[in-house]
Motif scaffolding. Structure first.
Motif, PDB file in Angstrom:
ATOM      1  N   TRP A 202     -15.609 -13.231   5.006  1.00  0.00           N
ATOM      2  CA  TRP A 202     -15.678 -13.164   6.459  1.00  0.00           C
ATOM      3  C   TRP A 202     -14.641 -12.194   7.007  1.00  0.00           C
ATOM      4  CZ3 TRP A 202     -19.295 -14.142   9.749  1.00  0.00           C
ATOM      5  CH2 TRP A 202     -20.236 -15.144   9.507  1.00  0.00           C
ATOM      6  N   ARG A 203     -13.466 -12.149   6.413  1.00  0.00           N
ATOM      7  CA  ARG A 203     -12.443 -11.203   6.861  1.00  0.00           C
ATOM      8  C   ARG A 203     -12.958  -9.762   6.716  1.00  0.00           C
ATOM      9  NH1 ARG A 203      -7.047 -11.225   7.733  1.00  0.00           N
ATOM     10  NH2 ARG A 203      -6.921 -13.410   7.118  1.00  0.00           N
ATOM     11  N   ASP A 204     -13.588  -9.483   5.567  1.00  0.00           N
ATOM     12  CA  ASP A 204     -14.172  -8.155   5.363  1.00  0.00           C
ATOM     13  C   ASP A 204     -15.239  -7.871   6.419  1.00  0.00           C
ATOM     14  OD1 ASP A 204     -12.637  -7.843   3.033  1.00  0.00           O
ATOM     15  OD2 ASP A 204     -14.191  -8.799   1.812  1.00  0.00           O
ATOM     16  N   TYR A 205     -16.088  -8.873   6.681  1.00  0.00           N
ATOM     17  CA  TYR A 205     -17.181  -8.678   7.628  1.00  0.00           C
ATOM     18  C   TYR A 205     -16.649  -8.326   9.020  1.00  0.00           C
ATOM     19  CZ  TYR A 205     -21.189  -9.613  10.615  1.00  0.00           C
ATOM     20  OH  TYR A 205     -22.178  -9.490  11.559  1.00  0.00           O
ATOM     21  N   PHE A 206     -15.646  -9.065   9.495  1.00  0.00           N
ATOM     22  CA  PHE A 206     -15.108  -8.791  10.822  1.00  0.00           C
ATOM     23  C   PHE A 206     -14.442  -7.412  10.878  1.00  0.00           C
ATOM     24  CE2 PHE A 206     -15.046 -13.558  11.302  1.00  0.00           C
ATOM     25  CZ  PHE A 206     -16.020 -13.581  12.280  1.00  0.00           C
ATOM     26  N   GLN A 207     -13.814  -6.999   9.773  1.00  0.00           N
ATOM     27  CA  GLN A 207     -13.218  -5.661   9.742  1.00  0.00           C
ATOM     28  C   GLN A 207     -14.297  -4.577   9.774  1.00  0.00           C
ATOM     29  OE1 GLN A 207     -10.759  -5.724   6.210  1.00  0.00           O
ATOM     30  NE2 GLN A 207      -9.013  -6.601   7.287  1.00  0.00           N
ATOM     31  N   MET A 208     -15.380  -4.774   9.020  1.00  0.00           N
ATOM     32  CA  MET A 208     -16.452  -3.779   8.967  1.00  0.00           C
ATOM     33  C   MET A 208     -17.188  -3.643  10.300  1.00  0.00           C
ATOM     34  SD  MET A 208     -17.992  -4.649   5.175  1.00  0.00           S
ATOM     35  CE  MET A 208     -19.252  -3.368   5.201  1.00  0.00           C
ATOM     36  N   GLY A 210     -15.804  -4.445  13.299  1.00  0.00           N
ATOM     37  CA  GLY A 210     -14.879  -4.229  14.407  1.00  0.00           C
ATOM     38  C   GLY A 210     -14.713  -5.425  15.313  1.00  0.00           C
ATOM     39  N   LEU A 211     -15.116  -6.604  14.849  1.00  0.00           N
ATOM     40  CA  LEU A 211     -14.989  -7.821  15.649  1.00  0.00           C
ATOM     41  C   LEU A 211     -13.635  -8.486  15.405  1.00  0.00           C
ATOM     42  CD1 LEU A 211     -18.513  -9.364  14.989  1.00  0.00           C
ATOM     43  CD2 LEU A 211     -17.717  -8.381  17.153  1.00  0.00           C
ATOM     44  N   PRO A 212     -13.122  -9.223  16.390  1.00  0.00           N
ATOM     45  CA  PRO A 212     -11.885  -9.981  16.165  1.00  0.00           C
ATOM     46  C   PRO A 212     -12.102 -11.042  15.088  1.00  0.00           C
ATOM     47  CG  PRO A 212     -12.442  -9.864  18.507  1.00  0.00           C
ATOM     48  CD  PRO A 212     -13.635  -9.366  17.767  1.00  0.00           C
ATOM     49  N   GLN A 213     -11.063 -11.311  14.345  1.00  0.00           N
ATOM     50  CA  GLN A 213     -11.140 -12.324  13.306  1.00  0.00           C
ATOM     51  C   GLN A 213     -11.307 -13.712  13.918  1.00  0.00           C
ATOM     52  OE1 GLN A 213     -11.112 -11.995   9.943  1.00  0.00           O
ATOM     53  NE2 GLN A 213     -10.847  -9.772   9.933  1.00  0.00           N
ATOM     54  N   ASN A 214     -12.119 -14.544  13.272  1.00  0.00           N
ATOM     55  CA  ASN A 214     -12.203 -15.958  13.598  1.00  0.00           C
ATOM     56  C   ASN A 214     -11.150 -16.660  12.733  1.00  0.00           C
ATOM     57  OD1 ASN A 214     -12.810 -18.731  13.497  1.00  0.00           O
ATOM     58  ND2 ASN A 214     -14.984 -18.380  13.898  1.00  0.00           N
ATOM     59  N   LEU A 215     -10.095 -17.141  13.349  1.00  0.00           N
ATOM     60  CA  LEU A 215      -8.951 -17.688  12.610  1.00  0.00           C
ATOM     61  C   LEU A 215      -9.030 -19.187  12.389  1.00  0.00           C
ATOM     62  CD1 LEU A 215      -6.077 -15.624  14.278  1.00  0.00           C
ATOM     63  CD2 LEU A 215      -7.353 -15.128  12.183  1.00  0.00           C
ATOM     64  N   SER A 216     -10.131 -19.813  12.782  1.00  0.00           N
ATOM     65  CA  SER A 216     -10.269 -21.248  12.537  1.00  0.00           C
ATOM     66  C   SER A 216     -10.419 -21.507  11.045  1.00  0.00           C
ATOM     67  CB  SER A 216     -11.481 -21.805  13.288  1.00  0.00           C
ATOM     68  OG  SER A 216     -12.677 -21.200  12.824  1.00  0.00           O
ATOM     69  N   GLN A 217     -10.132 -22.725  10.639  1.00  0.00           N
ATOM     70  CA  GLN A 217     -10.124 -23.057   9.209  1.00  0.00           C
ATOM     71  C   GLN A 217     -11.503 -22.969   8.580  1.00  0.00           C
ATOM     72  OE1 GLN A 217      -8.381 -26.845   8.351  1.00  0.00           O
ATOM     73  NE2 GLN A 217      -8.656 -26.670   6.145  1.00  0.00           N
ATOM     74  N   GLY A 218     -12.536 -23.347   9.321  1.00  0.00           N
ATOM     75  CA  GLY A 218     -13.880 -23.347   8.774  1.00  0.00           C
ATOM     76  C   GLY A 218     -14.013 -24.340   7.633  1.00  0.00           C
ATOM     77  N   ARG A 219     -14.981 -24.084   6.761  1.00  0.00           N
ATOM     78  CA  ARG A 219     -15.187 -24.947   5.596  1.00  0.00           C
ATOM     79  C   ARG A 219     -15.282 -24.078   4.359  1.00  0.00           C
ATOM     80  NH1 ARG A 219     -19.395 -29.466   8.197  1.00  0.00           N
ATOM     81  NH2 ARG A 219     -18.005 -29.994   9.926  1.00  0.00           N
ATOM     82  N   VAL A 220     -14.654 -24.525   3.290  1.00  0.00           N
ATOM     83  CA  VAL A 220     -14.497 -23.715   2.087  1.00  0.00           C
ATOM     84  C   VAL A 220     -15.269 -24.342   0.940  1.00  0.00           C
ATOM     85  CG1 VAL A 220     -12.852 -22.731   0.455  1.00  0.00           C
ATOM     86  CG2 VAL A 220     -12.219 -22.982   2.867  1.00  0.00           C
ATOM     87  N   PHE A 221     -15.975 -23.492   0.172  1.00  0.00           N
ATOM     88  CA  PHE A 221     -16.778 -23.955  -0.955  1.00  0.00           C
ATOM     89  C   PHE A 221     -16.443 -23.119  -2.189  1.00  0.00           C
ATOM     90  CE2 PHE A 221     -18.963 -24.817   2.978  1.00  0.00           C
ATOM     91  CZ  PHE A 221     -19.361 -26.136   2.842  1.00  0.00           C
ATOM     92  N   SER A 222     -16.643 -23.723  -3.341  1.00  0.00           N
ATOM     93  CA  SER A 222     -16.295 -23.047  -4.587  1.00  0.00           C
ATOM     94  C   SER A 222     -17.438 -22.214  -5.146  1.00  0.00           C
ATOM     95  CB  SER A 222     -15.842 -24.074  -5.640  1.00  0.00           C
ATOM     96  OG  SER A 222     -16.880 -25.016  -5.902  1.00  0.00           O
ATOM     97  N   ASN A 223     -18.639 -22.360  -4.596  1.00  0.00           N
ATOM     98  CA  ASN A 223     -19.736 -21.498  -5.044  1.00  0.00           C
ATOM     99  C   ASN A 223     -20.763 -21.328  -3.933  1.00  0.00           C
ATOM    100  OD1 ASN A 223     -22.031 -23.483  -5.367  1.00  0.00           O
ATOM    101  ND2 ASN A 223     -20.617 -24.381  -6.856  1.00  0.00           N
ATOM    102  N   TYR A 224     -21.621 -20.352  -4.116  1.00  0.00           N
ATOM    103  CA  TYR A 224     -22.567 -19.958  -3.079  1.00  0.00           C
ATOM    104  C   TYR A 224     -23.637 -21.026  -2.841  1.00  0.00           C
ATOM    105  CZ  TYR A 224     -24.959 -16.486  -0.209  1.00  0.00           C
ATOM    106  OH  TYR A 224     -25.523 -15.807   0.842  1.00  0.00           O
ATOM    107  N   VAL A 225     -24.017 -21.751  -3.884  1.00  0.00           N
ATOM    108  CA  VAL A 225     -25.057 -22.768  -3.734  1.00  0.00           C
ATOM    109  C   VAL A 225     -24.587 -23.870  -2.789  1.00  0.00           C
ATOM    110  CG1 VAL A 225     -26.414 -24.507  -4.958  1.00  0.00           C
ATOM    111  CG2 VAL A 225     -26.056 -22.261  -5.981  1.00  0.00           C
ATOM    112  N   GLN A 226     -23.339 -24.307  -2.934  1.00  0.00           N
ATOM    113  CA  GLN A 226     -22.807 -25.338  -2.042  1.00  0.00           C
ATOM    114  C   GLN A 226     -22.784 -24.850  -0.596  1.00  0.00           C
ATOM    115  OE1 GLN A 226     -18.975 -25.954  -3.783  1.00  0.00           O
ATOM    116  NE2 GLN A 226     -19.680 -27.461  -5.267  1.00  0.00           N
ATOM    117  N   ALA A 227     -22.334 -23.610  -0.399  1.00  0.00           N
ATOM    118  CA  ALA A 227     -22.263 -23.059   0.955  1.00  0.00           C
ATOM    119  C   ALA A 227     -23.656 -22.943   1.572  1.00  0.00           C
ATOM    120  CB  ALA A 227     -21.577 -21.702   0.928  1.00  0.00           C
ATOM    121  N   LEU A 239     -22.181 -16.093   5.425  1.00  0.00           N
ATOM    122  CA  LEU A 239     -22.614 -14.730   5.193  1.00  0.00           C
ATOM    123  C   LEU A 239     -23.770 -14.776   4.191  1.00  0.00           C
ATOM    124  CD1 LEU A 239     -19.256 -12.736   5.012  1.00  0.00           C
ATOM    125  CD2 LEU A 239     -21.004 -12.634   6.796  1.00  0.00           C
ATOM    126  N   GLY A 240     -24.933 -14.413   4.658  1.00  0.00           N
ATOM    127  CA  GLY A 240     -26.119 -14.470   3.813  1.00  0.00           C
ATOM    128  C   GLY A 240     -26.388 -13.140   3.139  1.00  0.00           C
TER     129      GLY A 240
END
Length: 298
Positions: A202-208, A210-227, A239-240
């Motif tokens: 997501w950090r890469d996406y916001f940089q690419m 030009g959007l401000p970063q979303n600094l909230s914690q969000g939810r973290v997963f160890s693999n793409y299937v879980q997400a 990010l799909g």
């Protein structure tokens, strides 16, 4: 048994609870009672010496220590599964079987639906799919790899399958809240932790974009299937990748945010080992190339 390792059955219960999201679903999956699941989780916490779940939230969530253990358990089970598949591949008929290695996400959401189509045409060929946590490598018994990158490998003959496209995706249940790129700033973001430097975050996406970063914690997963499962259930925005969520978007199970795509320089490639000269390897390679061409023209 190795020292300090808990019994495998406790780790299996922990994996089921974190993978399925609740003790009730884990009990159904493992064909045991819900109290048995709760007792096993408590036994695992006693064994490792720290709390795995924060029970003050509804639904319960993993503690930071629990997240660390989940990552290790998922990777460990994936390695065991891979070892079993490699062992099976060594006993398969080399001329009527082909083994393809790729990541869990690529296998689940891109390869397996196409393998089902392949079987309709060639039921006599066995396609063994070996999943990996990170980028796959050639090991004994593996004929083909599906790998993401810029194509500069020297461990197999490679052909480009398709370019990648990344776009925020979410459940139709969130359609009224996620209406433009600006609404991403207040959205719950679903993050996938990966050691692969080519993985777009997501950090890469916001940089690419030009959007401000979303600094909230969000939810973290160890693999793409879980997400992906979290996105399907309306837990947030992920990010799909076209390779993994493209079919889900086309089926209407996920929505893609309009005018929000980015295009990484990396692409997906099919690599063939020099030793993979069997009829099955050739047939599957030619079929998947043709299938990708057909899909590109739809």
């Amino acid at each position: 048994m190795r020292p300090f390792l808990p019994p495998l059955r406790l780790l299996a219960v922990f994996d089921a609870v974190t993978r399925l999201g609740s003790t009730q679903r884990a009990a159904s999956d493992l064909n045991v009672t819900q109290p048995a699941i709760s007792q096993a989780v408590k036994a695992l916490e006693d064994y490792v010496g720290f709390r795995l779940f924060d029970r003050s939230t509804r639904p319960i969530s993993l503690t930071p220590a629990g997240e660390i253990l989940r990552s290790g358990v998922v990777e460990g089970f994936d390695r065991i599964s891979s070892a079993i598949e490699r062992g099976r591949s060594l006993h398969s008929s080399s001329d009527n079987a082909v083994t393809v290695a790729c990541t869990v996400g690529t296998a689940t959401y891109w390869l397996m639906p196409r393998v089902a189509e392949f079987y309709q045409e060639f039921p006599e060929i066995a396609v063994n799919v070996l999943t990996t946590v990170g980028s796959p490598d050639f090991i004994p018994g593996v004929d083909l790899l599906i790998r993401y990158g810029i194509g500069n490998w020297n461990d197999g003959a490679g052909i480009k399958l398709f370019d990648e496209k990344v776009v925020p995706v979410f459940s139709p249940a969130l359609a009224q809240r996620i209406t433009s790129k600006d609404t991403l700033q207040a959205a719950t973001l679903l993050h996938v932790v990966s050691s692969d430097a080519t993985w777009l975050t997501w950090r890469d996406y916001f940089q690419m974009t030009g959007l401000p970063q979303n600094l909230s914690q969000g939810r973290v997963f160890s693999n793409y299937v879980q997400a992906t499962q979290a996105a399907l259930s309306g837990q947030g925005v992920m990010l799909g990748w076209e390779s993994n969520t493209g079919d889900l978007v086309r089926e209407g199970r996920l929505l893609a945010l309009a005018d929000a795509e980015v295009f990484p320089k990396e692409a997906f490639y099919l690599l063939r080992a020099a030793s993979a000269q069997s009829h099955a390897s050739t047939l599957f390679t030619d079929w998947i190339k043709d299938r990708v061409l057909v899909e590109a023209n739809l």
